[in-house]
Design a protein around this motif. Sequence first.
Motif, PDB file in Angstrom:
ATOM      1  N   TYR A 212       0.840  -1.196   0.000  1.00 54.96           N
ATOM      2  CA  TYR A 212       0.000   0.000   0.000  1.00 54.96           C
ATOM      3  C   TYR A 212       0.872   1.240   0.000  1.00 54.96           C
ATOM      4  O   TYR A 212       1.793   1.378   0.800  1.00 54.96           O
ATOM      5  N   ASN A 213       0.555   2.140  -0.952  1.00 53.62           N
ATOM      6  CA  ASN A 213       1.256   3.410  -1.056  1.00 53.62           C
ATOM      7  C   ASN A 213       0.227   4.489  -1.380  1.00 53.62           C
ATOM      8  O   ASN A 213      -0.438   4.413  -2.418  1.00 53.62           O
ATOM      9  N   PRO A 214       0.046   5.478  -0.514  1.00 56.15           N
ATOM     10  CA  PRO A 214      -1.001   6.489  -0.744  1.00 56.15           C
ATOM     11  C   PRO A 214      -0.768   7.346  -1.979  1.00 56.15           C
ATOM     12  O   PRO A 214      -1.705   7.992  -2.464  1.00 56.15           O
ATOM     13  N   TYR A 215       0.444   7.390  -2.516  1.00 59.94           N
ATOM     14  CA  TYR A 215       0.726   8.207  -3.686  1.00 59.94           C
ATOM     15  C   TYR A 215       0.461   7.458  -4.990  1.00 59.94           C
ATOM     16  O   TYR A 215       0.493   8.070  -6.061  1.00 59.94           O
ATOM     17  N   PHE A 216       0.229   6.160  -4.920  1.00 56.83           N
ATOM     18  CA  PHE A 216      -0.067   5.389  -6.118  1.00 56.83           C
ATOM     19  C   PHE A 216      -1.573   5.380  -6.352  1.00 56.83           C
ATOM     20  O   PHE A 216      -2.340   5.237  -5.405  1.00 56.83           O
ATOM     21  N   PRO A 217      -2.026   5.562  -7.604  1.00 56.28           N
ATOM     22  CA  PRO A 217      -3.477   5.560  -7.861  1.00 56.28           C
ATOM     23  C   PRO A 217      -4.138   4.284  -7.368  1.00 56.28           C
ATOM     24  O   PRO A 217      -3.758   3.182  -7.757  1.00 56.28           O
ATOM     25  N   GLY A 218      -5.109   4.422  -6.507  1.00 53.06           N
ATOM     26  CA  GLY A 218      -5.778   3.274  -5.935  1.00 53.06           C
ATOM     27  C   GLY A 218      -5.136   2.750  -4.673  1.00 53.06           C
ATOM     28  O   GLY A 218      -5.765   2.008  -3.913  1.00 53.06           O
ATOM     29  N   GLY A 219      -3.869   3.114  -4.433  1.00 53.59           N
ATOM     30  CA  GLY A 219      -3.172   2.695  -3.221  1.00 53.59           C
ATOM     31  C   GLY A 219      -2.478   1.368  -3.322  1.00 53.59           C
ATOM     32  O   GLY A 219      -1.458   1.143  -2.660  1.00 53.59           O
ATOM     33  N   ALA A 220      -2.983   0.427  -4.110  1.00 62.02           N
ATOM     34  CA  ALA A 220      -2.395  -0.911  -4.224  1.00 62.02           C
ATOM     35  C   ALA A 220      -1.348  -0.914  -5.331  1.00 62.02           C
ATOM     36  O   ALA A 220      -1.665  -0.719  -6.502  1.00 62.02           O
ATOM     37  N   ILE A 221      -0.107  -1.130  -4.982  1.00 59.15           N
ATOM     38  CA  ILE A 221       0.996  -1.113  -5.935  1.00 59.15           C
ATOM     39  C   ILE A 221       1.696  -2.474  -5.928  1.00 59.15           C
ATOM     40  O   ILE A 221       1.840  -3.108  -4.874  1.00 59.15           O
ATOM     41  N   GLY A 222       2.093  -2.918  -7.106  1.00 57.12           N
ATOM     42  CA  GLY A 222       2.729  -4.226  -7.215  1.00 57.12           C
ATOM     43  C   GLY A 222       4.189  -4.239  -6.814  1.00 57.12           C
ATOM     44  O   GLY A 222       4.772  -5.311  -6.654  1.00 57.12           O
ATOM     45  N   MET A 223       4.799  -3.069  -6.646  1.00 59.19           N
ATOM     46  CA  MET A 223       6.201  -3.001  -6.236  1.00 59.19           C
ATOM     47  C   MET A 223       6.296  -2.828  -4.728  1.00 59.19           C
ATOM     48  O   MET A 223       5.757  -1.865  -4.181  1.00 59.19           O
ATOM     49  N   PRO A 224       6.944  -3.724  -4.025  1.00 58.28           N
ATOM     50  CA  PRO A 224       7.096  -3.530  -2.576  1.00 58.28           C
ATOM     51  C   PRO A 224       8.086  -2.418  -2.276  1.00 58.28           C
ATOM     52  O   PRO A 224       8.756  -1.896  -3.180  1.00 58.28           O
ATOM     53  N   GLN A 225       8.192  -2.046  -1.025  1.00 57.21           N
ATOM     54  CA  GLN A 225       9.151  -1.024  -0.643  1.00 57.21           C
ATOM     55  C   GLN A 225      10.564  -1.551  -0.859  1.00 57.21           C
ATOM     56  O   GLN A 225      10.931  -2.633  -0.383  1.00 57.21           O
ATOM     57  N   VAL A 226      11.360  -0.788  -1.583  1.00 63.37           N
ATOM     58  CA  VAL A 226      12.711  -1.235  -1.933  1.00 63.37           C
ATOM     59  C   VAL A 226      13.789  -0.308  -1.403  1.00 63.37           C
ATOM     60  O   VAL A 226      14.982  -0.636  -1.485  1.00 63.37           O
ATOM     61  N   ILE A 227      13.425   0.864  -0.894  1.00 58.57           N
ATOM     62  CA  ILE A 227      14.403   1.829  -0.407  1.00 58.57           C
ATOM     63  C   ILE A 227      14.379   1.836   1.114  1.00 58.57           C
ATOM     64  O   ILE A 227      13.348   2.104   1.735  1.00 58.57           O
ATOM     65  N   TYR A 228      15.527   1.528   1.718  1.00 55.26           N
ATOM     66  CA  TYR A 228      15.661   1.515   3.179  1.00 55.26           C
ATOM     67  C   TYR A 228      16.944   2.243   3.571  1.00 55.26           C
ATOM     68  O   TYR A 228      17.850   2.431   2.736  1.00 55.26           O
ATOM     69  N   ASP A 229      17.029   2.610   4.813  1.00 53.29           N
ATOM     70  CA  ASP A 229      18.251   3.226   5.334  1.00 53.29           C
ATOM     71  C   ASP A 229      19.407   2.233   5.248  1.00 53.29           C
ATOM     72  O   ASP A 229      19.267   1.056   5.621  1.00 53.29           O
ATOM     73  N   GLY A 230      20.560   2.716   4.760  1.00 47.49           N
ATOM     74  CA  GLY A 230      21.753   1.883   4.719  1.00 47.49           C
ATOM     75  C   GLY A 230      21.740   0.804   3.664  1.00 47.49           C
ATOM     76  O   GLY A 230      22.567  -0.111   3.708  1.00 47.49           O
ATOM     77  N   LEU A 231      20.831   0.876   2.704  1.00 42.42           N
ATOM     78  CA  LEU A 231      20.737  -0.189   1.696  1.00 42.42           C
ATOM     79  C   LEU A 231      21.924  -0.180   0.749  1.00 42.42           C
ATOM     80  O   LEU A 231      22.404  -1.236   0.329  1.00 42.42           O
ATOM     81  N   VAL A 232      22.412   1.003   0.393  1.00 43.88           N
ATOM     82  CA  VAL A 232      23.547   1.136  -0.536  1.00 43.88           C
ATOM     83  C   VAL A 232      24.624   1.943   0.156  1.00 43.88           C
ATOM     84  O   VAL A 232      24.345   3.008   0.734  1.00 43.88           O
ATOM     85  N   ASP A 233      25.847   1.459   0.098  1.00 40.66           N
ATOM     86  CA  ASP A 233      26.997   2.169   0.668  1.00 40.66           C
ATOM     87  C   ASP A 233      27.635   3.038  -0.406  1.00 40.66           C
ATOM     88  O   ASP A 233      28.067   2.540  -1.457  1.00 40.66           O
ATOM     89  N   TYR A 234      27.685   4.342  -0.143  1.00 38.51           N
ATOM     90  CA  TYR A 234      28.266   5.273  -1.106  1.00 38.51           C
ATOM     91  C   TYR A 234      29.780   5.328  -0.941  1.00 38.51           C
ATOM     92  O   TYR A 234      30.297   5.388   0.175  1.00 38.51           O
ATOM     93  N   ALA A 235      30.473   5.350  -2.079  1.00 42.20           N
ATOM     94  CA  ALA A 235      31.937   5.409  -2.047  1.00 42.20           C
ATOM     95  C   ALA A 235      32.442   6.769  -1.587  1.00 42.20           C
ATOM     96  O   ALA A 235      33.552   6.862  -1.044  1.00 42.20           O
ATOM     97  N   ASP A 236      31.660   7.834  -1.773  1.00 41.38           N
ATOM     98  CA  ASP A 236      32.115   9.165  -1.382  1.00 41.38           C
ATOM     99  C   ASP A 236      31.770   9.515   0.060  1.00 41.38           C
ATOM    100  O   ASP A 236      32.024  10.633   0.502  1.00 41.38           O
ATOM    101  N   GLY A 237      31.193   8.575   0.773  1.00 39.20           N
ATOM    102  CA  GLY A 237      30.908   8.801   2.181  1.00 39.20           C
ATOM    103  C   GLY A 237      29.628   9.549   2.479  1.00 39.20           C
ATOM    104  O   GLY A 237      29.385   9.921   3.625  1.00 39.20           O
TER     105      GLY A 237
END
Length: 309
Positions: A212-237
């Motif tokens: 469920y995502n309130p910004y998607f039309p209808g609220g029901a979206i087929g993509m789950p949440q994929v962005i979390y804190d610390g998911l990708v480590d940046y080389a530039d710090g």
Amino acid sequence: MAARVISRSYSAGLLKNGNRIAVQKVNSFSTGPTLKVDKKCWIVGTLASVTGGVWYALESVNASDPKAMPSPLPWTHKDLLKGYDHASMRRGYEVYKQVCASCHSLQYLAYRHLVGQTHTEEEAKAEAAEMTVVDGPDDTGAMFERPGRLTDYITGPYKNEQEARFTNNGAYPPDLSLIVLARKGGEDYIFHLLTNYTDTPAGVKLGEGQAYNPYFPGGAIGMPQVIYDGLVDYADGTPNSASQLAKDVVTFLTWVADRSLEDRKQIGIKALPILFLMFAGSWYATRFIFKPLKTTKYEFISRIRKQKF
């Protein structure tokens, strides 16, 4: 018999071959017939009414759609005299590569486009070499696999749409090359969509694999949440919070969708002085050269002579 001068501004004109040319001052801003003015007003009013009706209908449809409206965000590239944040674009490519590339493609972006924007030529070649491309046929007529090149485009993980839908419970992951331009709200919508997954409210039923995502039309979206804190480590710090990851990948996708934005701004900045000079010249010519010609009326009056029979 002397010629009669039809003029209220000058009592004398130019005499040539027995004819007189009278010069008369007239008002250059004279109005046309009342019927034409009324017709123009009617046309403008009709167009305004139709435009207002269409706008009201579209807004009514948007208001009836149960979704949250994204608020505008201060993107750097929206500034009149600024371009893209290239450091953010480079980090956004890493987010796409590690998170988004597992489902989405960039079929209109080639690795050569990264050169001078997010990567050097050697880095772009190394990125392309990590991809395996099916090429051919060879001399024997068989297809073969080879490492990617700079001229290759960034394809998705699926061979066709049917495989993509089967893998994602019927949902089809769209290509992200033009996703920012294809969605109402642009980069603001994509950012809010990635960072505002919430729990399913009471009374809302979701299908298998949906979130469920309130910004998607209808609220029901087929993509789950994929962005979390610390998911990708940046080389530039750079701190890798969820909002930072979303901001970087959206900046990268905005550049992918509109790679000519910086070129247009540079051309516009160079053209401004020329346009100013052209405007100043046009104003001077209109004010001091053409206005006296437009406000002067020339009439040719023939001299009438009596003939004796």
